[in-house]
Design a protein around this motif. Structure first.
Motif, PDB file in Angstrom:
ATOM      1  N   UNK A  25     104.972  99.063  23.049  1.00 60.69           N
ATOM      2  CA  UNK A  25     103.772  99.901  23.075  1.00 60.69           C
ATOM      3  C   UNK A  25     102.526  99.123  23.505  1.00 60.69           C
ATOM      4  N   UNK A  26     102.664  97.824  23.766  1.00 63.07           N
ATOM      5  CA  UNK A  26     101.496  96.980  24.067  1.00 63.07           C
ATOM      6  C   UNK A  26     101.668  96.278  25.404  1.00 63.07           C
ATOM      7  N   UNK A  27     100.538  95.747  25.886  1.00 63.18           N
ATOM      8  CA  UNK A  27     100.574  94.868  27.047  1.00 63.18           C
ATOM      9  C   UNK A  27     100.862  93.467  26.522  1.00 63.18           C
ATOM     10  N   UNK A  28     101.989  92.909  26.907  1.00 59.03           N
ATOM     11  CA  UNK A  28     102.452  91.643  26.344  1.00 59.03           C
ATOM     12  C   UNK A  28     102.119  90.439  27.213  1.00 59.03           C
ATOM     13  N   UNK A  29     101.276  90.609  28.200  1.00 56.29           N
ATOM     14  CA  UNK A  29     101.006  89.508  29.121  1.00 56.29           C
ATOM     15  C   UNK A  29     100.462  88.289  28.389  1.00 56.29           C
ATOM     16  N   UNK A  30      99.488  88.483  27.526  1.00 61.07           N
ATOM     17  CA  UNK A  30      98.874  87.352  26.811  1.00 61.07           C
ATOM     18  C   UNK A  30      99.894  86.685  25.887  1.00 61.07           C
ATOM     19  N   UNK A  31     100.737  87.474  25.240  1.00 55.73           N
ATOM     20  CA  UNK A  31     101.758  86.926  24.338  1.00 55.73           C
ATOM     21  C   UNK A  31     102.768  86.114  25.134  1.00 55.73           C
ATOM     22  N   UNK A  32     103.229  86.655  26.264  1.00 53.18           N
ATOM     23  CA  UNK A  32     104.211  85.952  27.086  1.00 53.18           C
ATOM     24  C   UNK A  32     103.627  84.670  27.668  1.00 53.18           C
ATOM     25  N   UNK A  40      98.146  87.828  18.556  1.00 52.06           N
ATOM     26  CA  UNK A  40      98.813  89.013  18.003  1.00 52.06           C
ATOM     27  C   UNK A  40      97.789  89.882  17.302  1.00 52.06           C
ATOM     28  N   UNK A  41      97.932  91.214  17.467  1.00 51.47           N
ATOM     29  CA  UNK A  41      97.060  92.089  16.688  1.00 51.47           C
ATOM     30  C   UNK A  41      97.581  92.140  15.257  1.00 51.47           C
ATOM     31  N   UNK A  42      96.816  92.764  14.368  1.00 55.07           N
ATOM     32  CA  UNK A  42      97.129  92.720  12.945  1.00 55.07           C
ATOM     33  C   UNK A  42      98.472  93.371  12.618  1.00 55.07           C
ATOM     34  N   UNK A  43      98.750  94.511  13.221  1.00 56.65           N
ATOM     35  CA  UNK A  43      99.991  95.232  12.936  1.00 56.65           C
ATOM     36  C   UNK A  43     101.211  94.402  13.345  1.00 56.65           C
ATOM     37  N   UNK A  44     101.138  93.795  14.512  1.00 50.84           N
ATOM     38  CA  UNK A  44     102.248  92.988  15.000  1.00 50.84           C
ATOM     39  C   UNK A  44     102.410  91.715  14.167  1.00 50.84           C
ATOM     40  N   UNK A  45     101.314  91.092  13.793  1.00 50.76           N
ATOM     41  CA  UNK A  45     101.364  89.888  12.956  1.00 50.76           C
ATOM     42  C   UNK A  45     101.987  90.211  11.596  1.00 50.76           C
ATOM     43  N   UNK A  88     113.969  95.094  11.304  1.00 50.16           N
ATOM     44  CA  UNK A  88     112.601  94.614  11.466  1.00 50.16           C
ATOM     45  C   UNK A  88     112.395  94.072  12.886  1.00 50.16           C
ATOM     46  N   UNK A  89     113.403  93.392  13.417  1.00 56.53           N
ATOM     47  CA  UNK A  89     113.322  92.892  14.796  1.00 56.53           C
ATOM     48  C   UNK A  89     113.250  94.076  15.760  1.00 56.53           C
ATOM     49  N   UNK A  90     114.009  95.117  15.496  1.00 57.36           N
ATOM     50  CA  UNK A  90     113.937  96.316  16.334  1.00 57.36           C
ATOM     51  C   UNK A  90     112.531  96.926  16.258  1.00 57.36           C
ATOM     52  N   UNK A  91     111.954  96.935  15.077  1.00 57.99           N
ATOM     53  CA  UNK A  91     110.604  97.483  14.902  1.00 57.99           C
ATOM     54  C   UNK A  91     109.587  96.641  15.686  1.00 57.99           C
ATOM     55  N   UNK A  92     109.733  95.325  15.618  1.00 60.57           N
ATOM     56  CA  UNK A  92     108.831  94.449  16.374  1.00 60.57           C
ATOM     57  C   UNK A  92     108.988  94.722  17.866  1.00 60.57           C
ATOM     58  N   UNK A  93     110.233  94.911  18.316  1.00 61.04           N
ATOM     59  CA  UNK A  93     110.478  95.260  19.717  1.00 61.04           C
ATOM     60  C   UNK A  93     109.787  96.552  20.098  1.00 61.04           C
ATOM     61  N   UNK A 122     117.043 100.265  28.149  1.00 60.67           N
ATOM     62  CA  UNK A 122     117.741  99.498  27.126  1.00 60.67           C
ATOM     63  C   UNK A 122     117.568  97.994  27.364  1.00 60.67           C
ATOM     64  N   UNK A 123     117.637  97.572  28.630  1.00 62.53           N
ATOM     65  CA  UNK A 123     117.432  96.154  28.938  1.00 62.53           C
ATOM     66  C   UNK A 123     116.028  95.709  28.541  1.00 62.53           C
ATOM     67  N   UNK A 124     115.054  96.553  28.834  1.00 64.11           N
ATOM     68  CA  UNK A 124     113.667  96.225  28.470  1.00 64.11           C
ATOM     69  C   UNK A 124     113.519  96.149  26.950  1.00 64.11           C
ATOM     70  N   UNK A 125     114.162  97.074  26.242  1.00 61.09           N
ATOM     71  CA  UNK A 125     114.100  97.052  24.776  1.00 61.09           C
ATOM     72  C   UNK A 125     114.712  95.764  24.231  1.00 61.09           C
ATOM     73  N   UNK A 126     115.831  95.326  24.809  1.00 65.63           N
ATOM     74  CA  UNK A 126     116.467  94.068  24.385  1.00 65.63           C
ATOM     75  C   UNK A 126     115.537  92.879  24.640  1.00 65.63           C
ATOM     76  N   UNK A 127     114.869  92.878  25.794  1.00 70.54           N
ATOM     77  CA  UNK A 127     113.939  91.785  26.119  1.00 70.54           C
ATOM     78  C   UNK A 127     112.784  91.744  25.125  1.00 70.54           C
ATOM     79  N   UNK A 128     112.261  92.919  24.759  1.00 69.99           N
ATOM     80  CA  UNK A 128     111.173  92.965  23.778  1.00 69.99           C
ATOM     81  C   UNK A 128     111.657  92.474  22.411  1.00 69.99           C
TER      82      UNK A 128
END
Length: 177
Positions: free
Chosen positions: A86-93, A52-57, A76-81, A26-32
């Motif tokens: 489902x992705x590696x977020x290193x580049x985004x972070x 960002x990939x196309x789906x996320x954008x 929608x924010x929950x969906x983005x989370x 749950x904490x990880x989901x909140x962070x995402x």
């Protein structure tokens, strides 16, 4: 005391090194979700710098178009989370951290300019000399002129035109380095 043996499936779950508790998930989901919301809050120019990939954008753009006061925005924010989980977020972070550091660096530079301006106004020649030693491209005569004009403006309660001009002059000369 009872002679009941612990359930072997429960025991193996706690011994498993990859076990993640429900509260940690749950904490990880909140962070995402927070990361997703910060993506939505970025300006279009800053968002373009984040990989960002196309789906996320598309999901971020939908969240921007939905009113923030409605339930749809929260979903929608929950969906983005969910997409971020489902992705590696290193580049985004990393891109987000770079944007934050840029902002902090510009704030530091702004505060340094404000301090220099205040020193010129309050201390006069000693502050002007210190500034010229640090930034030789500054014009001593111009700084003294600003100092005198600002003192006159304050005595007459006039609009702070020279005050603003001094800041702009310092910004132009010091930022060119």
């Amino acid at each position: 005391m009872s002679d009941r043996k612990p359930n072997s499936s429960q025991e193996s779950a706690f011994e498993d090194e990859d076990f993640i508790s429900k509260s940690e998930l749950k904490r990880q989901a909140k962070e995402h979700q927070k990361l997703g919301e910060s993506l939505v809050n970025l300006t279009p120019a800053h968002l373009a710098t984040v990989p960002l990939d196309e789906e996320l954008a598309d999901a971020v753009n939908v969240a921007r178009s939905v009113s923030r006061k409605k339930e749809g925005f929260r979903r929608q924010i929950q969906f983005i989370g969910k997409l971020l989980r489902q992705r590696d977020n290193t580049a985004i972070e990393e891109a987000m951290a770079k944007l934050v550091n840029q902002h902090q660096a510009s704030n530091v530079a702004f505060h340094r300019l404000e301090k220099a301006r205040e020193a010129v106004i309050e201390q006069g020649d000693s502050a002007i000399q210190a500034l010229i030693e640090e930034y030789p491209e500054l014009d001593r005569q111009k700084l003294r002129q600003f100092h005198r004009q600002i003192k006159k403006e304050r005595e007459k309660n006039a609009p702070p035109r020279a005050f603003r001009e001094l800041f702009q002059y310092l910004k132009d000369v010091i930022s060119e380095e």
